[in-house]
Design an enzyme around this catalytic site. Structure first.
Site, PDB file in Angstrom:
ATOM      1  N   GLY A  53       0.763  -1.234   0.000  1.00 29.16           N
ATOM      2  CA  GLY A  53       0.000   0.000   0.000  1.00 29.16           C
ATOM      3  C   GLY A  53       0.796   1.287   0.000  1.00 29.16           C
ATOM      4  O   GLY A  53       0.214   2.362   0.158  1.00 29.16           O
ATOM      5  N   TRP A  55       2.293   2.921  -2.497  1.00 31.76           N
ATOM      6  CA  TRP A  55       1.911   3.817  -3.591  1.00 31.76           C
ATOM      7  C   TRP A  55       0.520   4.392  -3.358  1.00 31.76           C
ATOM      8  O   TRP A  55       0.263   5.549  -3.690  1.00 31.76           O
ATOM      9  CB  TRP A  55       1.992   3.073  -4.928  1.00 31.76           C
ATOM     10  CG  TRP A  55       3.388   3.072  -5.494  1.00 31.76           C
ATOM     11  CD1 TRP A  55       4.550   3.167  -4.792  1.00 31.76           C
ATOM     12  CD2 TRP A  55       3.767   2.994  -6.866  1.00 31.76           C
ATOM     13  NE1 TRP A  55       5.624   3.143  -5.631  1.00 31.76           N
ATOM     14  CE2 TRP A  55       5.185   3.026  -6.916  1.00 31.76           C
ATOM     15  CE3 TRP A  55       3.064   2.869  -8.048  1.00 31.76           C
ATOM     16  CZ2 TRP A  55       5.897   2.968  -8.115  1.00 31.76           C
ATOM     17  CZ3 TRP A  55       3.775   2.791  -9.247  1.00 31.76           C
ATOM     18  CH2 TRP A  55       5.165   2.849  -9.281  1.00 31.76           C
ATOM     19  N   ASP A  76      -5.666  -5.525  -5.340  1.00 32.02           N
ATOM     20  CA  ASP A  76      -4.650  -6.558  -5.140  1.00 32.02           C
ATOM     21  C   ASP A  76      -5.343  -7.889  -4.867  1.00 32.02           C
ATOM     22  O   ASP A  76      -6.456  -7.923  -4.326  1.00 32.02           O
ATOM     23  CB  ASP A  76      -3.728  -6.203  -3.975  1.00 32.02           C
ATOM     24  CG  ASP A  76      -2.389  -6.944  -4.064  1.00 32.02           C
ATOM     25  OD1 ASP A  76      -1.401  -6.311  -4.492  1.00 32.02           O
ATOM     26  OD2 ASP A  76      -2.335  -8.138  -3.718  1.00 32.02           O
ATOM     27  N   ASP A  92      -8.894  -9.783  -9.003  1.00 32.20           N
ATOM     28  CA  ASP A  92      -7.970 -10.188 -10.058  1.00 32.20           C
ATOM     29  C   ASP A  92      -7.956  -9.126 -11.154  1.00 32.20           C
ATOM     30  O   ASP A  92      -9.006  -8.796 -11.715  1.00 32.20           O
ATOM     31  CB  ASP A  92      -8.443 -11.536 -10.617  1.00 32.20           C
ATOM     32  CG  ASP A  92      -7.500 -12.124 -11.639  1.00 32.20           C
ATOM     33  OD1 ASP A  92      -6.543 -11.434 -12.036  1.00 32.20           O
ATOM     34  OD2 ASP A  92      -7.723 -13.284 -12.044  1.00 32.20           O
ATOM     35  N   ASP A 117       2.966  -1.103  -9.484  1.00 32.48           N
ATOM     36  CA  ASP A 117       4.309  -1.411  -8.981  1.00 32.48           C
ATOM     37  C   ASP A 117       4.450  -2.913  -8.733  1.00 32.48           C
ATOM     38  O   ASP A 117       5.306  -3.345  -7.970  1.00 32.48           O
ATOM     39  CB  ASP A 117       4.580  -0.624  -7.688  1.00 32.48           C
ATOM     40  CG  ASP A 117       6.030  -0.717  -7.248  1.00 32.48           C
ATOM     41  OD1 ASP A 117       6.911  -0.749  -8.125  1.00 32.48           O
ATOM     42  OD2 ASP A 117       6.285  -0.765  -6.023  1.00 32.48           O
ATOM     43  N   LYS A 157       6.074  -0.788 -13.417  1.00 33.65           N
ATOM     44  CA  LYS A 157       7.437  -1.294 -13.216  1.00 33.65           C
ATOM     45  C   LYS A 157       7.806  -2.262 -14.337  1.00 33.65           C
ATOM     46  O   LYS A 157       6.973  -3.068 -14.770  1.00 33.65           O
ATOM     47  CB  LYS A 157       7.508  -2.022 -11.873  1.00 33.65           C
ATOM     48  CG  LYS A 157       8.917  -2.519 -11.508  1.00 33.65           C
ATOM     49  CD  LYS A 157       8.865  -3.726 -10.594  1.00 33.65           C
ATOM     50  CE  LYS A 157       8.293  -3.422  -9.227  1.00 33.65           C
ATOM     51  NZ  LYS A 157       9.271  -2.747  -8.339  1.00 33.65           N
TER      52      LYS A 157
END
Length: 337
Positions: A53, A55, A76, A92, A117, A157
């Protein structure tokens, strides 16, 4: 290894705890935002693969400072401890239902920015890790194409590799500008970087789908050398060095010696701000702590020694002395593994 050793080796890990960030990755997003101003004017934001958490914390802090009516959705697969002002979805990102829930929380509107990320559990096999990360970026892009408004931005990322330019070329088909960003808080020795895609402009006739197994095909040999609009390092070059070890005495390690009285306070070890709430590895750790694995290992060792001893008497080859798969499965079942 002492509990303060990581505070010495990783200054951003230490600063994250001192500033109540859940992970050091918070500094990466802040440094990218300081360079590109990607959060300026954002009213709706989506954080993919959000746990633990950090970000989402940055989004909450920076967006609500500018607009109290802003909305943030964090997604998530794993449960995540609540963050004030952040709507959390445990779901999902490859599901259309998850995308629909995001738009529902935004009252039918689409997001101004999507950030991700997320990363797979690395194996150490670089080619496999790069492939898995590319698959995750594809999944992130698929849901982004459902929830991001035209003109919006996407940040994810990546693990840099020889095939990265193909990814940039593919992203350039959907965004007007594509940058490769390397925050100061990201270790220089790491292949980690962030692809920043600005101004979402999908091709005419493009229909978002979760079923894409790859982005639109692009001939790698035809990739233009200027497909990336720039490689940008983010963060103060005179600031903290993510590769350097610092002493615990803050007076001795602060850049340029510029510290105020509050920062001169004595070093005090701090625990992480928010440990994982229900990590996937928890069951394995519980079994290890309860001695299940040790008992299983001891039982298998006894069985193996008995087989070896019996093999010597019967003159069996070493291969014949090894427990069979069925025997190992029975042992695992015995210990409820």
């Amino acid at each position: 290894m002492g509990k303060t050793s990581r505070d010495k080796r990783d200054i951003y890990y230490r600063l994250a705890k001192e500033n109540k960030w859940r992970a050091r990755s918070a500094f990466k997003l802040m440094q990218i935002d300081d360079e590109f101003q990607i959060l300026k004017g954002v009213r709706r934001a989506v954080d993919l693969c959000a746990a633990p958490g950090s970000w989402s914390q940055v989004l909450s802090k920076r967006l609500y400072e500018e607009d109290q009516e802003a909305k943030i959705v964090a997604i998530d697969l794993q449960p995540m401890a609540p963050i004030p002002g952040v709507i959390q979805l445990q779901g999902d990102i490859t599901s259309v239902d998850t995308a629909n829930q995001v738009i529902k929380h935004f009252s039918g509107e689409k997001s101004d920015i999507v950030i991700c990320d997320g990363a797979p559990d690395v194996t150490g096999i670089h080619s496999l890790d790069e492939f898995m990360q590319a698959e995750l970026i594809l999944a992130a892009f698929n849901i982004t194409s459902h929830v991001l408004k035209e003109g919006g931005n996407f940040l994810a990322k990546i693990f840099r590799s020889r095939n990265s330019s193909l990814l940039y070329a593919q992203m350039k088909k959907y965004f007007k500008k594509v940058y490769l960003a390397k925050p100061r808080s990201s270790r220089q020795s790491s292949c980690e970087a962030f692809v920043l895609c600005l101004d979402y402009s999908p091709p005419e006739g493009f229909v978002p789908t979760m079923g894409k197994t790859s982005l639109d095909a692009t001939d790698a040999s035809a990739i233009s050398p200027d497909i990336i609009d720039g490689f940008v390092t983010c963060g103060d070059l005179s600031g903290w060095d993510s590769e350097k070890s610092y002493p615990l005495d803050i007076d001795a390690c602060f850049p340029k010696g510029e510290i105020d009285e509050e920062q001169k306070k004595r070093y005090e070890f701090k625990d992480v701000v928010q440990p994982p709430t229900d990590p996937a590895y928890k069951a394995a750790l519980d079994k290890k702590k309860s001695g299940v694995f040790a008992k299983m290992s001891a039982d298998l060792n006894r069985q193996l020694k008995a087989e070896l001893s019996r093999g010597k008497d019967q003159k069996k080859t070493p291969a014949e002395n090894v427990p069979s798969v069925e025997e190992l499965e029975k042992a695992a079942e015995k210990f409820q593994l």
